[in-house]
Design a protein around this motif. Structure first.
Motif, short mmCIF file in Angstrom:
data_model
loop_
_atom_site.label_atom_id
_atom_site.label_comp_id
_atom_site.label_asym_id
_atom_site.label_seq_id
_atom_site.Cartn_x
_atom_site.Cartn_y
_atom_site.Cartn_z
N LEU A 187 66.98 158.34 -23.31
CA LEU A 187 66.91 158.96 -24.26
C LEU A 187 66.54 160.69 -23.88
O LEU A 187 65.90 159.88 -22.14
N GLY A 188 66.39 162.13 -23.72
CA GLY A 188 66.12 162.93 -23.11
C GLY A 188 65.09 163.78 -23.80
O GLY A 188 64.74 162.83 -25.66
N THR A 189 65.45 165.27 -23.98
CA THR A 189 64.24 166.26 -24.71
C THR A 189 65.34 167.36 -25.35
O THR A 189 66.17 167.38 -23.60
N ARG A 190 65.11 168.09 -25.85
CA ARG A 190 65.67 169.36 -26.08
C ARG A 190 64.92 170.16 -26.22
O ARG A 190 64.02 170.43 -27.03
N CYS A 191 65.05 171.73 -25.72
CA CYS A 191 63.71 172.96 -25.92
C CYS A 191 64.74 172.97 -26.72
O CYS A 191 65.70 173.39 -27.78
N SER A 192 63.74 173.61 -28.17
CA SER A 192 64.44 174.13 -29.60
C SER A 192 64.17 175.36 -29.67
O SER A 192 64.87 176.21 -30.02
N ALA A 193 63.91 176.17 -28.34
CA ALA A 193 63.79 177.91 -28.45
C ALA A 193 65.35 177.92 -27.70
O ALA A 193 65.72 178.96 -27.95
N CYS A 194 65.27 177.03 -26.24
CA CYS A 194 66.50 177.55 -25.43
C CYS A 194 67.94 176.63 -25.61
O CYS A 194 68.70 176.93 -24.86
N ALA A 195 67.56 175.23 -26.34
CA ALA A 195 68.24 174.49 -26.07
C ALA A 195 68.78 173.46 -25.15
O ALA A 195 69.47 172.66 -25.00
N ALA A 196 68.10 174.02 -23.73
CA ALA A 196 68.44 173.50 -22.93
C ALA A 196 67.74 171.49 -22.88
O ALA A 196 66.59 170.89 -23.65
N VAL A 197 68.71 170.70 -22.38
CA VAL A 197 68.47 169.07 -22.40
C VAL A 197 68.20 168.72 -21.27
O VAL A 197 68.38 169.13 -20.21
N PHE A 198 67.33 167.40 -21.65
CA PHE A 198 66.72 166.74 -19.89
C PHE A 198 66.22 165.77 -20.17
O PHE A 198 66.66 165.29 -21.12
N PHE A 199 66.95 165.32 -18.71
CA PHE A 199 67.07 163.67 -18.17
C PHE A 199 66.37 163.85 -17.02
O PHE A 199 67.39 164.35 -16.46
N ARG A 227 62.95 162.86 -19.65
CA ARG A 227 62.55 163.63 -20.55
C ARG A 227 61.05 164.41 -20.37
O ARG A 227 61.44 164.32 -19.17
N GLU A 228 61.53 165.42 -20.33
CA GLU A 228 60.18 166.18 -20.08
C GLU A 228 59.30 166.37 -22.01
O GLU A 228 59.84 166.95 -22.67
N ASP A 229 58.02 166.40 -21.66
CA ASP A 229 57.23 166.05 -22.59
C ASP A 229 56.20 167.35 -22.64
O ASP A 229 55.48 166.81 -23.63
N VAL A 230 56.35 168.42 -21.84
CA VAL A 230 54.80 169.11 -20.85
C VAL A 230 55.60 170.77 -21.51
O VAL A 230 54.85 171.18 -22.45
N HIS A 231 57.46 171.07 -20.78
CA HIS A 231 57.06 172.43 -21.11
C HIS A 231 58.23 172.11 -20.52
O HIS A 231 58.94 171.60 -20.22
N CYS A 232 59.51 173.51 -21.08
CA CYS A 232 61.00 173.54 -20.87
C CYS A 232 60.80 174.19 -18.97
O CYS A 232 60.65 174.87 -18.79
N ARG A 233 61.94 173.37 -19.05
CA ARG A 233 61.84 173.07 -17.51
C ARG A 233 63.25 174.57 -17.20
O ARG A 233 62.72 174.69 -15.65
N PRO A 271 63.83 178.66 -16.66
CA PRO A 271 62.95 179.12 -15.99
C PRO A 271 63.01 180.23 -16.67
O PRO A 271 62.64 180.90 -16.71
N ARG A 272 64.03 180.73 -17.29
CA ARG A 272 64.00 181.56 -18.30
C ARG A 272 63.80 181.88 -19.85
O ARG A 272 64.27 182.59 -20.43
N CYS A 273 63.06 180.36 -20.28
CA CYS A 273 62.87 180.42 -21.18
C CYS A 273 61.60 180.52 -21.90
O CYS A 273 60.55 180.00 -20.23
N ALA A 274 61.14 181.44 -22.31
CA ALA A 274 59.39 180.97 -22.62
C ALA A 274 59.05 179.68 -23.39
O ALA A 274 57.50 179.65 -23.35
N GLY A 275 60.02 178.59 -23.62
CA GLY A 275 58.84 177.87 -23.77
C GLY A 275 59.26 177.55 -25.44
O GLY A 275 58.96 177.74 -26.54
N GLY A 276 59.70 176.36 -25.81
CA GLY A 276 59.74 176.08 -27.46
C GLY A 276 59.27 174.31 -27.49
O GLY A 276 58.81 174.16 -26.42
#
Length: 142
Positions: free
Chosen positions: A16-28, A30-36, A38-43
């Motif tokens: 299970l990972g997480t996907r940022c709704s703003a930039c579509a980056a996927v993390f494993f 998982r990231e539950d605090v902020h988009c990793r 650096p070019r994304c304002a966050g979603g």
């Protein structure tokens, strides 16, 4: 292992990972605090099941008993294990994990297709610690 990193049983088992709704980056993991990114304002970060299959990106073998907090029974002889870096099919994300028991580096090749399956990291009389492992999708190399 770590709660929330995987779930499901049988063919439904997934990392299970997480996907940022703003930039579509996927993390494993998982990231539950902020988009990793650096070019994304966050979603909003949304949990997503990751691909079950991928291709071996690299591999090696663990020939020594890892130090604490890794849990092993010092009374038992150490058994080497395959450590495999897998590029997930859809996400193009590389995830590290152990191979299934009995799988050695002689059985692996870069580019070989593998799938994620549940495995036992350690167990004692009270607890079974579950993790993910990689298993070839076809017969192993001879």
């Amino acid at each position: 292992m770590v709660e929330g990193w995987f779930g499901g049983e049988g063919d439904a088992f997934r990392l299970l990972g997480t996907r940022c709704s703003a930039c579509a980056a996927v993390f494993f993991p998982r990231e539950d605090v902020h988009c990793r990114n650096p070019r994304c304002a966050g979603g909003e970060l949304v949990e997503v099941p990751l691909s079950r299959r991928g291709r071996v990106w690299s591999y090696t073998d663990g020939r020594y008993r890892p130090p604490s907090p890794y849990v092993t029974d010092p009374e038992l002889p150490w058994e080497p294990y395959a450590l495999i870096a897998v590029e997930l099919a859809a996400e193009r994300l590389v995830v590290l994990g152990q191979g299934v028991p009995g799988l050695g580096v002689a059985d692996l090749a870069v580019g070989m297709e593998v799938e994620v399956v549940p495995g036992v990291l350690h167990e004692d009389a009270e607890t079974v610690w579950t993790t993910w492992q990689w298993r070839p999708t076809t017969g192993v190399r001879s």
